[in-house]
Design a protein around this motif. Sequence first.
Motif: not given
Length: 298
Positions: A153-161, A175-180, A217-219
Motif C-alpha cells: 500500500w502507498v499512503g500520503h501526507y496532508g495537513l489538518l487545520v 501559504v504556510f510559510s511562517g506557520a507553526a 488547543q491552538g498551540t
Amino acid sequence: MNAANASTRRDFLKASGLGAAALASSTLLSACGPSTQTANTGSSSPSAASGFGDNGTMRVGMEVAYPPYNWQTSESTDDTIPVQGQDGAYADGYDIVFAKKIGTALGLEPVAVKMEFSGLVEGLTNGVIDVICGGMTATDERRQSIDFSDPYWVGHYGLLVKKGSSYEGATSLSVFSGAAVLGQRDTLLDTVIDEIDGVNHMTPVDSVPAQLSALNQGTCDAITFDVENEKGLLAANPDLVAVQIDGSKILFQEDVPINVGIAKGHDDVLAKINDAIKSVSQDERQAAWDAVQERLPQ
C-alpha cells in the motif's frame, strides 16, 4: 508512522475516535478484546524465539491498535487472524488482508503478535516474530537491520487545520510559510514539514494524539497527518478540517509505502512474499482498503 524508532501508536485509536467503546474504557482496547498485553521482544526471553514458520504458523508482528492498518476485535471472521496468547482476541485491518495472502503463499497460518511499534524490528531480529506486517515503511535506517518486501500500500501526507482558520482556504503550501506546523517525532510526519519553505517547524511530539491535542488547543497552526486516516480523525475531531489544494488533500511529495519486514537471510521467502503482493492488482488493493474502511471500529 515511519521512522525506525517511532514511539508507540497505541493511543491513536483513542484520539482518532475509531473505537467509541475504547474511549470510555481505562484501557485503550478493552472493548475490542480481553487483553492489551504485548509480546516481550528482549533477548532475555529466549523461549519466545523460534524458527520461521515453526508449527505451521507465521507470527506477524503489529500493534493491533493502528486502524485502518490493524486493530483488535473480539469477533472471529474471514477477515481476522487470532492474536497470539490472547483467547478471544483477533486482529483485523488492511495489514491482515496481506498477512493472510502471504500466509497462504507460504503454506502457513498467520497469527498476530501484539507489540509496541518501536519493538517490531528488534522482535524480528530476535526471532520473536517471523514478519512485520504492521503499517511499517521501509527506511534506509531500518534496512540496515532487516529486509523489506515491495509495498502493498502507498499512503500520503496532508495537513489538518482548525475550521475557520486563515489556513483553511490555502491555495498552495507557500501559504504556510511562517506557520507553526507540528509533526510526530521520529517519523515522516515530522520530516515532510521541511518541504514547506519558511515554515515554523515546531519541535515534534511523541504521538498523533499529541498532535491533535496541540491543534485543538491552538498551540500550532497545522499538523501533518496520513490522508488515508482522515475519516476517523475528523469524526473524532469535528472542529478540524483537511486542507485541500487544487482539489487534492495530498500536499507533500513524500509518499508512504507500506512494506512487509523480514529478517535478513530469508531471500527465498522474501521472493515468495513479493510474488504474493504482486498477484494483487491495484484495483483489488483499493477494494480491500475500501472494505476495511467499512469495518473500522465504531
